[in-house]
Design an enzyme around this catalytic site. Sequence first.
Site, PDB file in Angstrom:
ATOM      1  N   ASP A 133       4.691 -16.030  28.572  1.00 24.85           N
ATOM      2  CA  ASP A 133       3.744 -15.580  29.576  1.00 24.85           C
ATOM      3  C   ASP A 133       2.870 -16.785  29.928  1.00 24.85           C
ATOM      4  OD1 ASP A 133       2.114 -13.869  31.146  1.00 24.85           O
ATOM      5  OD2 ASP A 133       0.759 -13.582  29.452  1.00 24.85           O
ATOM      6  N   ASP A 135      -0.763 -16.572  31.809  1.00 18.98           N
ATOM      7  CA  ASP A 135      -2.197 -16.312  31.695  1.00 18.98           C
ATOM      8  C   ASP A 135      -2.558 -15.806  30.303  1.00 18.98           C
ATOM      9  OD1 ASP A 135      -3.341 -16.271  34.793  1.00 18.98           O
ATOM     10  OD2 ASP A 135      -1.224 -15.753  34.617  1.00 18.98           O
TER      11      ASP A 135
END
Length: 342
Positions: A133, A135
């Site tokens: 991922d 963020d």
Amino acid sequence: MSKTSMAQPNAEQSLSTLTLNQWFSYQDTTFLPLNGTPNRQRGLFSIAFAGDFNSEKIQLIAEFLAKHNQGVTALCQYQPDLELAPALCFYSQDANQAINPLVLQALSKTLECQLVQVNTPPNLYEPGLLVMDMDSTAITIECIDEIARLANVYDDVASVTALAMAGKLDFSESLNQRVAKLEGIEKSLIEELKYSLPLMPGIKALCQILKQHNWYLAIASGGFVPFAERVQELISLDEVHANTLEFKNNKLTGKVLGKIVDAQQKAVVLESLQQKLGLIKTQTVAIGDGANDLVMMAKAGLGVAVHGKAKVVEQAQAAICQGSLLQLLYMLAIPLNEEPKI
């Protein structure tokens, strides 16, 4: 080598006998060197790291595992990188049911360390795949919240982000709601934010080491392409998958173009890359912090929550709850020969 009591008061002397990368048998609070290594394909590996370990803590961990029907058959102290402190790996040969990660976390807090369990651990020294991922994983911020700050709607957007990451809102629906509030933001402000992204501590060093060992690195993010492409430049990723913001007259329209990268799409990215690279599942790793990363992590050989919410920590196979992402190496570089003798 003579038997060494695990309960002896001189903890420093006790640990000094645990030669790095050497496996020891463990029984009745004593340990003796072994000639072989555990079987990567069998049992459970409990890894204690980011702490000051002594004989008493080793015994407490071993007793805790035994109470969960995970008797320790071998123990190893190892140091995957000079930037990391030595860790301890407890091998339970006949165990197959992992302990709830939140229960492990509760114990580790009392021992002032981190404790995770993995089965069929990936091998750092063979080609592999890491899908991350972006963020709050590869970088320390949520980009959409920072764009919202520029538009003076930070509180409105950040509250929705928090609910979505905790799995309390549908991700795609929440993304559209949040992006709609960003209408009118100048493209120049997006570019300014793009060039000030703070990397998560340890992510760059981790990626450098993985690339040295022929790992393929990718982002699958519910965030946005400009930021993902910038992170790709900063840490030398092979490819990125993220959402496309629509601009008109150099301003955000408040819309997302194309297929949204949601939880299911992240999993699709991981599986398609695994197939393209011809990798076995155990050589695939996924890391993330939010509920929309759980499907991807479940599809990987090893799914690791990174500074994750409680729901994510509980459902992931392992978790790094604090400190550098370089600590992922503890799970990838357990000293195991490919011809086990234990």
